[in-house]
Design a protein around this motif. Structure first.
Motif: not given
Length: 414
Positions: A35-44, A159-163, A172-173, A262-263
């Motif tokens: 659930g925390m990773i999903l918004p970033g996956m969805a946007a990308d 998660v929010p601070h991983t680039s 993916q990281i 997001r943060a």
């Protein structure tokens, strides 16, 4: 390898701690961090709500597929094999998820993650039935489920601070990091886990005759097992539908509907994780002291209020209260239900019974994200889904009030 008991520390607590690491990886990192990773996956990847729901459901289809034969397989394989084989599968499939960007391949990889998670989770949650007497069984299961909370706390902070790096997106990281952690803890489980205390010359920890609300290790004769299993299964399935809907979409709700940065959403997700570490031991203690019925009703009531606050659109104050209530009760039912399987049916049948209960739990988790995703696309938000979750929890509470205590328990008076 010889495993000696340290003075003053029963090896059962080493088993419980290792089971916590198993749950941390196969449930906490592999699923509840989704659930925390999903918004970033969805946007990308430009995923709509329906595709997000289906991606989450692919995990539970795998989970459901492996859980279906578990009533037969679990007693034959034993919890140790289920844990280590399941963790190996999760580590490899998360590695695959970190390397691909195609939606179909991601869904297939997450399906395989579900296979490993289902096997390992059943193994981890049935270990307390062998290693602990009823007096401490729910508390030990609570230690195991605390692993999911630790993972949520970790993912909310990381998660929010991983680039992104080396051509890989940030999500993916993150999956790569989780794959490496799961592989490391797999090696620990391989060394430390044992199926039964008799394998290393010990007896189960705790009082054989249990305490208030606990039963003996003998299967209860006066209570027919069929109706008990049906009621527990229905309660567990309703819990699964509602809990996983909240877990999958609450961060998305914060960001998309409440305009939470997001943060900040990551911090609130970490709060859920931090509080949920306490939920298993907290409600496990309630269950051991006052009976499984009291533990389940109190947990479901707390979550019903948490869902209602979001459904009613109560703003940031309501969100904070919802996060507090959900976090404190998050892993309550897996704790209590795994202990109840041993108390109602005895340790020898616990693995098979918990596998059946996990099967209906998995079915509920398949319906939750997919249904909530379709409702969100239809209505433009998640308020209706959270409202339905509130109602389903109330139904589960009514079912629980008719649940009789295990034979030999004094919980009937509570």
């Amino acid at each position: 390898m010889s495993l000696k008991r340290q003075p003053g520390v029963h090896y059962a607590w080493v088993i419980a701690g290792t089971a916590m690491l198993v749950v941390l990886c196969v449930i906490g990192l592999a699923r509840f961090s989704f659930g925390m990773i999903l918004p970033g996956m969805a946007a990308d990847l430009a995923l709509d709500y329906r595709e997000q729901g289906i991606l989450g459901t692919s995990y539970f289809l795998g989970y459901l597929s492996i859980v279906a034969p578990m009533p037969w397989l679990a007693p034959r394989l034993g919890p140790r094999r289920l844990c280590v084989w399941g963790m190996a599968l999760v580590a490899l499939s998360l590695l695959a998820m970190s390397l691909v960007r195609d939606y179909t391949l991601l869904s297939a990889s997450y399906f395989i993650t579900g296979l490993g998670s289902g096997a390992a989770f059943i193994g981890a949650m049935t270990l307390p039935s062998y290693w602990f007497h009823p007096s401490h069984r729910a508390r030990a299961a609570g230690v195991a489920t605390a692993g999911a909370g630790v993972a949520i706390l970790f993912s909310g902070l990381i998660v929010p601070h991983t680039s992104g790096a080396f051509g890989f997106a940030s999500w993916q990281i993150i999956w790569l990091m989780f794959a490496c952690l799961t592989g490391s803890f797999f090696l620990m489980a391989l060394v430390l886990l044992r199926n039964r205390p008799e394998e290393i010359g010990l007896t189960p920890f705790g009082r054989p005759n249990g305490s208030r609300g606990a039963a003996s290790d003998l299967p209860p004769k006066p209570i027919r097992s069929g109706p008990i299993l049906l009621r527990l299964g229905a309660i567990y399935a309703l819990f699964a539908v509602t809990m996983i809907t909240y877990m999958t979409f609450i961060v998305t709700t914060m960001i998309d509907e409440l305009s939470v940065p997001r943060a900040t959403a990551g911090v609130l997700w970490s709060v859920v994780g931090g509080l949920s570490i306490l939920s298993g031991p907290l409600f496990g203690n309630v269950s051991d002291r006052w009976g499984h019925r009291a533990g389940i009703v109190s947990a479901l009531a707390a979550q019903a209020v948490a869902y209602a606050l979001i459904a009613a659109g109560t703003g940031m104050i309501g969100l904070l209260a919802s996060v507090l209530l959900f976090g404190l009760s998050a892993w309550s039912l897996p704790t209590i239900v795994s202990a109840a399987a041993g108390d109602y049916f005895g340790p020898e049948r616990a693995a098979g019974v918990f596998a059946i209960l996990t099967l209906v739990f998995a079915a509920g988790q398949v319906l939750g994200p997919a249904g909530a995703g379709f409702l969100a696309d239809w209505t433009g938000g998640f308020a209706l889904a959270y409202g339905i979750a509130t109602g389903l929890n109330c139904v589960a509470i009514i079912l629980c009030l008719s649940l009789r205590p295990p034979a030999g328990s004094t919980a009937a008076t509570h």
